[in-house]
Motif scaffolding. Structure first.
Motif, PDB file in Angstrom:
ATOM      1  N   ARG A  63       0.799  -1.229   0.000  1.00 41.28           N
ATOM      2  CA  ARG A  63       0.000   0.000   0.000  1.00 41.28           C
ATOM      3  C   ARG A  63       0.828   1.274   0.000  1.00 41.28           C
ATOM      4  NH1 ARG A  63      -2.936  -0.097   5.852  1.00 41.28           N
ATOM      5  NH2 ARG A  63      -1.228   0.778   7.052  1.00 41.28           N
ATOM      6  N   ASN A  64       2.012   1.280   0.589  1.00 37.28           N
ATOM      7  CA  ASN A  64       2.826   2.497   0.583  1.00 37.28           C
ATOM      8  C   ASN A  64       3.554   2.698  -0.745  1.00 37.28           C
ATOM      9  OD1 ASN A  64       1.994   2.689   3.216  1.00 37.28           O
ATOM     10  ND2 ASN A  64       4.034   2.713   4.108  1.00 37.28           N
ATOM     11  N   THR A  65       3.938   1.613  -1.403  1.00 38.94           N
ATOM     12  CA  THR A  65       4.682   1.734  -2.656  1.00 38.94           C
ATOM     13  C   THR A  65       3.777   1.665  -3.881  1.00 38.94           C
ATOM     14  OG1 THR A  65       5.095  -0.645  -2.639  1.00 38.94           O
ATOM     15  CG2 THR A  65       6.787   0.765  -1.664  1.00 38.94           C
ATOM     16  N   SER A 108       4.035   3.347  -8.087  1.00 38.86           N
ATOM     17  CA  SER A 108       4.182   2.275  -9.069  1.00 38.86           C
ATOM     18  C   SER A 108       3.059   2.306 -10.099  1.00 38.86           C
ATOM     19  CB  SER A 108       4.213   0.925  -8.345  1.00 38.86           C
ATOM     20  OG  SER A 108       4.332  -0.121  -9.252  1.00 38.86           O
ATOM     21  N   VAL A 109       1.846   2.446  -9.640  1.00 38.69           N
ATOM     22  CA  VAL A 109       0.686   2.477 -10.547  1.00 38.69           C
ATOM     23  C   VAL A 109       0.737   3.696 -11.452  1.00 38.69           C
ATOM     24  CG1 VAL A 109      -1.822   2.789 -10.597  1.00 38.69           C
ATOM     25  CG2 VAL A 109      -0.811   1.102  -9.065  1.00 38.69           C
ATOM     26  N   LEU A 110       1.199   4.810 -10.915  1.00 34.24           N
ATOM     27  CA  LEU A 110       1.223   6.056 -11.690  1.00 34.24           C
ATOM     28  C   LEU A 110       2.448   6.184 -12.578  1.00 34.24           C
ATOM     29  CD1 LEU A 110      -0.008   8.510  -8.936  1.00 34.24           C
ATOM     30  CD2 LEU A 110      -1.326   7.520 -10.805  1.00 34.24           C
ATOM     31  N   PRO A 138       8.533  12.868  -8.733  1.00 33.75           N
ATOM     32  CA  PRO A 138       7.674  12.980  -9.918  1.00 33.75           C
ATOM     33  C   PRO A 138       8.154  12.074 -11.059  1.00 33.75           C
ATOM     34  CG  PRO A 138       9.061  14.919  -9.708  1.00 33.75           C
ATOM     35  CD  PRO A 138       9.306  14.092  -8.493  1.00 33.75           C
ATOM     36  N   VAL A 139       7.285  11.853 -11.998  1.00 32.95           N
ATOM     37  CA  VAL A 139       7.617  11.068 -13.187  1.00 32.95           C
ATOM     38  C   VAL A 139       8.843  11.687 -13.850  1.00 32.95           C
ATOM     39  CG1 VAL A 139       6.803  10.371 -15.475  1.00 32.95           C
ATOM     40  CG2 VAL A 139       5.221  10.375 -13.543  1.00 32.95           C
ATOM     41  N   GLY A 140       9.831  10.863 -14.179  1.00 34.59           N
ATOM     42  CA  GLY A 140      11.013  11.340 -14.887  1.00 34.59           C
ATOM     43  C   GLY A 140      12.132  11.868 -14.012  1.00 34.59           C
ATOM     44  N   ALA A 141      11.962  11.809 -12.688  1.00 34.50           N
ATOM     45  CA  ALA A 141      12.984  12.368 -11.799  1.00 34.50           C
ATOM     46  C   ALA A 141      13.916  11.284 -11.259  1.00 34.50           C
ATOM     47  CB  ALA A 141      12.307  13.110 -10.650  1.00 34.50           C
TER      48      ALA A 141
END
Length: 152
Positions: free
Chosen positions: A100-102, A106-108, A133-136
Motif C-alpha cells: 500500500r505504501n509503494t 508504481s501504478v502512476l 515525480p515522473v522522470g525524476a
C-alpha cells in the motif's frame, strides 16, 4: 499444454512464486476468463483516471517531496504470510498491506526508491521510501545516495 503434458509454461512459472497471495494474483491474471480479470472498459476508465492522479501527484512535488516507511510493518516469514497478519490490532490481508505504501507511485509510473534503514526492534528489516515525480529518476537516486551516506 507443454510437450511433456504438464502445465503450460506460463502457469509453471507462477507455481514457483513462493508467496501464496502473490501467486494467486498471477494465476488469476493468466487464466483466460478468470473471475479476477478486469473488463476492458473498466480498465480503460481507470487509465483515464490515472492521468488525473498523475497530475495531482506531480503537483504535490512542486511544493513537497514524499518520504515514508516502505511498508507499514516489518517483513514476515513467507511460510506464514498466507495466514494474514495483524496491524495496529486489526487483522489485515498481507499482500495489500505490504504494497500500500509503494503502490501509488508504481501504478502512476512515478519515481520511487526504497532505502534499507536497518532493522526494527524485532530484528527484521525496515525501509524508507522516497517518491518523486515522473522522470525524476536521476534526482531521486542522487537523494538516495546522499541519505545512504548520512544514515549508513
Amino acid at each position: 499444454m507443454s510437450s511433456s503434458g504438464g502445465a503450460p509454461p506460463r502457469l509453471a512459472v507462477t507455481a514457483r512464486i513462493e508467496g501464496p497471495d502473490v501467486r494467486g494474483i498471477f494465476e488469476n491474471c493468466l487464466l483466460d476468463g478468470a473471475p479476477g480479470l478486469v473488463a476492458e472498459e473498466v480498465y480503460r476508465e481507470c487509465l483515464a483516471h490515472r492521468e488525473q492522479l498523475r497530475a495531482a501527484y506531480a503537483a504535490t512535488f512542486t511544493m513537497h517531496g514524499l518520504i515514508f516507511p516502505t511498508t507499514p510493518a516489518t517483513a514476515l516469514d513467507l511460510a506464514t504470510c498466507d495466514q494474514g497478519m495483524v496491524l495496529c490490532g486489526e487483522p489485515v490481508d498481507t499482500f495489500p498491506t505490504f504494497i500500500r505504501n509503494t503502490g501509488p507511485a508504481s501504478v502512476l509510473g512515478a519515481t520511487g526508491l526504497s532505502i534499507p534503514m536497518g532493522v526494527a526492534r524485532n530484528g527484521l528489516p525496515a525501509g524508507l521510501e522516497i517518491d518523486g515525480p515522473v522522470g525524476a529518476d536521476r534526482e531521486l537516486l542522487a537523494l538516495g545516495l546522499t541519505l545512504e551516506a548520512i544514515c549508513g
